[in-house]
Design a protein around this motif. Structure first.
Motif, PDB file in Angstrom:
ATOM      1  N   ASN A 106       0.817  -1.218   0.000  1.00 40.67           N
ATOM      2  CA  ASN A 106       0.000   0.000   0.000  1.00 40.67           C
ATOM      3  C   ASN A 106       0.852   1.270   0.000  1.00 40.67           C
ATOM      4  N   SER A 135      -6.812   1.626   7.843  1.00 44.80           N
ATOM      5  CA  SER A 135      -6.528   2.696   6.881  1.00 44.80           C
ATOM      6  C   SER A 135      -6.027   3.963   7.568  1.00 44.80           C
ATOM      7  N   ALA A 138      -2.450   3.474   8.013  1.00 42.53           N
ATOM      8  CA  ALA A 138      -1.789   3.592   6.705  1.00 42.53           C
ATOM      9  C   ALA A 138      -1.568   5.049   6.327  1.00 42.53           C
TER      10      ALA A 138
END
Length: 190
Positions: A106, A135, A138
């Motif tokens: 990612n 997320s 991330a």
């Protein structure tokens, strides 16, 4: 800003999403684990995913993500909400097969997309579901900062709580420099 160029680096290849990609992408998206923390946690169901896929095609900013080493479809992502006057664009609607989680895949995709976007805009935004902790983590890994909270309605869904993250071009270039990475490059295919 071109929203659907072919982009690639060592590990990843992003190609514009086409109608012919449905089966390959749904084979990835059909895993309920991918959507467990997502506000649209039923997207693994074929009829729900079919609507998501149609909107992705209509966006003219969606990509099919390939793992260059294996040639496998790893997932999908897109650019959206491009605003030339405000010099901004959003990156999101990203998902990966679970085998790519925690592998650095990612961040590699996001850096590739940020490299491209920052040739044209000063700010990149990300809308992240308030319950999507994976997320949110991330976002920190790519240097995005939480700048707000909002109710956001991805196309085809009802508004739900989201966090808004952003990264500025100057901050991104400074992070690359601090990490010893070369200056931002154009990774678009000729």
């Amino acid at each position: 800003m071109p929203l659907q160029p072919v982009l690639q680096k060592e590990r990843v290849l992003l190609q514009p999403l086409t109608n012919q990609d449905f089966d390959a992408l749904y084979a990835v998206a059909a895993d309920p684990a991918i959507w467990a923390q997502h506000p649209s946690n039923d997207r693994w169901q074929e009829d729900v995913f079919r609507s998501f896929f149609a909107v992705a095609l209509e966006s003219k900013g969606a990509f099919l993500i390939f793992d260059k080493a294996s040639g496998e479809v790893a997932g999908s992502t897109r650019y959206y909400d491009y605003n030339e006057q405000e010099s901004s664009v959003a990156i999101g609607y990203t998902f990966y097969a679970t085998r790519y989680w925690g592998t650095g895949f990612n961040p590699a995709v996001k850096r590739l997309m940020l490299d491209h976007a920052f040739q044209y805009v000063n700010t990149v935004f990300f809308h992240v579901g308030a319950t999507n902790v994976r997320s949110q983590i991330a976002m920190g890994r790519v240097g995005a900062l939480k700048v707000g909270e909002m109710d956001f309605a991805p196309v085809g869904s009802v508004p739900k709580p989201y966090f808004l993250y952003a990264i500025q071009r100057a901050d991104y270039e400074e992070q690359r420099k601090d990490a010893g990475l070369p200056a931002r490059q154009d990774h678009q295919q000729p």
